[in-house]
Write a protein that holds these residues in place. Structure first.
Motif, PDB file in Angstrom:
ATOM      1  N   TYR A  72       0.810  -1.266   0.069  1.00  8.49           N
ATOM      2  CA  TYR A  72       0.047   0.101   0.050  1.00  8.49           C
ATOM      3  C   TYR A  72       0.751   1.257  -0.030  1.00  8.49           C
ATOM      4  CZ  TYR A  72      -3.868  -2.889   1.286  1.00  8.49           C
ATOM      5  OH  TYR A  72      -5.014  -3.856   1.106  1.00  8.49           O
ATOM      6  N   ASP A  73       0.333   2.402  -0.643  1.00  8.83           N
ATOM      7  CA  ASP A  73       1.038   3.634  -0.546  1.00  8.83           C
ATOM      8  C   ASP A  73       0.664   3.997   1.011  1.00  8.83           C
ATOM      9  OD1 ASP A  73      -1.394   5.472  -0.145  1.00  8.83           O
ATOM     10  OD2 ASP A  73      -1.833   4.366  -2.036  1.00  8.83           O
ATOM     11  N   GLU A  82      -0.664   6.861   2.379  1.00  9.40           N
ATOM     12  CA  GLU A  82      -1.758   7.129   2.692  1.00  9.40           C
ATOM     13  C   GLU A  82      -2.826   6.111   3.247  1.00  9.40           C
ATOM     14  OE1 GLU A  82      -5.361   9.590   0.668  1.00  9.40           O
ATOM     15  OE2 GLU A  82      -3.242  10.309   0.353  1.00  9.40           O
ATOM     16  N   THR A  83      -2.831   4.875   2.327  1.00 12.46           N
ATOM     17  CA  THR A  83      -3.672   3.840   2.530  1.00 12.46           C
ATOM     18  C   THR A  83      -3.347   3.191   3.684  1.00 12.46           C
ATOM     19  OG1 THR A  83      -4.157   3.657   0.106  1.00 12.46           O
ATOM     20  CG2 THR A  83      -4.866   1.884   1.337  1.00 12.46           C
ATOM     21  N   LYS A 113      -4.438   4.930   6.807  1.00 11.63           N
ATOM     22  CA  LYS A 113      -5.878   4.736   6.889  1.00 11.63           C
ATOM     23  C   LYS A 113      -6.198   3.544   7.507  1.00 11.63           C
ATOM     24  CE  LYS A 113      -8.491   3.790   3.566  1.00 11.63           C
ATOM     25  NZ  LYS A 113      -9.003   3.999   2.048  1.00 11.63           N
ATOM     26  N   TYR A 114      -5.699   2.227   6.971  1.00 11.64           N
ATOM     27  CA  TYR A 114      -6.055   0.890   7.593  1.00 11.64           C
ATOM     28  C   TYR A 114      -5.326   0.684   8.927  1.00 11.64           C
ATOM     29  CZ  TYR A 114      -7.905  -0.369   2.805  1.00 11.64           C
ATOM     30  OH  TYR A 114      -8.608  -0.325   1.689  1.00 11.64           O
ATOM     31  N   ILE A 149     -10.053  -6.559   4.874  1.00 16.45           N
ATOM     32  CA  ILE A 149     -10.268  -5.123   4.231  1.00 16.45           C
ATOM     33  C   ILE A 149     -11.658  -5.176   3.770  1.00 16.45           C
ATOM     34  CG2 ILE A 149      -9.458  -3.442   2.521  1.00 16.45           C
ATOM     35  CD1 ILE A 149      -7.475  -3.816   5.148  1.00 16.45           C
ATOM     36  N   GLU A 156     -14.326  -4.145   1.400  1.00 12.78           N
ATOM     37  CA  GLU A 156     -14.281  -3.553   0.004  1.00 12.78           C
ATOM     38  C   GLU A 156     -15.349  -2.600  -0.238  1.00 12.78           C
ATOM     39  OE1 GLU A 156     -14.213  -6.634  -2.688  1.00 12.78           O
ATOM     40  OE2 GLU A 156     -12.347  -7.341  -2.418  1.00 12.78           O
ATOM     41  N   ASP A 174     -14.423   0.102   2.587  1.00  9.38           N
ATOM     42  CA  ASP A 174     -13.108   0.549   2.547  1.00  9.38           C
ATOM     43  C   ASP A 174     -12.449   0.727   3.907  1.00  9.38           C
ATOM     44  OD1 ASP A 174     -10.693   0.974   1.320  1.00  9.38           O
ATOM     45  OD2 ASP A 174     -10.682   3.211   1.138  1.00  9.38           O
ATOM     46  N   ARG A 175     -12.533  -0.285   5.044  1.00  8.73           N
ATOM     47  CA  ARG A 175     -12.054  -0.188   6.137  1.00  8.73           C
ATOM     48  C   ARG A 175     -11.343  -1.512   6.611  1.00  8.73           C
ATOM     49  NH1 ARG A 175     -16.809  -2.353   9.868  1.00  8.73           N
ATOM     50  NH2 ARG A 175     -17.723  -3.878   8.316  1.00  8.73           N
TER      51      ARG A 175
END
Length: 181
Positions: free
Chosen positions: A59-60, A62-63, A66-67, A95, A97, A100-101
């Motif tokens: 993941y980048d 930012e993602t 978030k996770y 995760i 879908e 998105d959490r």
């Protein structure tokens, strides 16, 4: 199953904000008859193990943040009920879908006893759930396990070597700093 059912009931009972549902912990719908299964919330998605290990995805930042925040929030939801997960690893994080959490699943070896150790979690385990979260965060961004480059972290054949290496690195501040960089 009884232990997981009892702990999920405690989490639900201690959740104080009725206007905001639990976001990052699997929800129990009802106990099945004969104590052989639980009916849990359906989450459309994959585990982090499926995404990061099987699909070799990373993941980048930012993602990943978030996770990671979602996982941390799930730990706070558990902590509000004085529950310790003790088995936080890629296979126990879904995760979602649709929303998105990140959602913590499988409270099979969770406990409400703060004196209980990490039990069987040597893949991402350690002294506490926060240490496991740190290792998960590292894996999400780099695609590598912090302490062992092999993919087969779940095998028991290397568990002792991983534990010894982790303890060696944490005992030496210079090694730890170099590894964390």
């Amino acid at each position: 199953i009884k232990n997981e059912f009892d702990l999920l009931k405690i989490v639900k009972k201690h959740h104080t904000d009725k206007n905001k549902p639990l976001e990052n912990i699997i929800k129990i719908l009802r106990k099945a008859q004969w104590s052989i299964a639980l009916e849990l919330e359906y989450i459309r998605g994959k585990t982090l193990a499926q995404i990061l290990d099987a699909e070799m995805q990373v993941y980048d930042a930012e993602t990943a943040i978030k996770y990671s925040f979602g996982i941390f929030n799930g730990l706070l939801e558990l902590k509000a009920a004085d529950i310790y997960h003790r088995d936080l690893w890629l296979g126990n994080i879904m995760i979602d879908e649709v929303k998105d959490r990140a959602v913590i699943i499988d409270l099979g070896i969770a406990t409400d006893d703060p004196e209980d150790g990490p039990k069987d979690n040597r893949r991402y385990g350690g002294e506490n759930d926060l240490q496991s979260l740190g290792q998960i965060m590292y894996k999400m961004v780099t695609g590598h396990h912090l302490f062992n480059p092999s993919i087969c972290m779940s095998t028991h054949l290397i568990a002792e070597k991983v534990k010894a290496e982790r303890e060696r690195i944490y005992a030496d501040p210079v090694s730890l700093e170099r590894r964390l960089r």
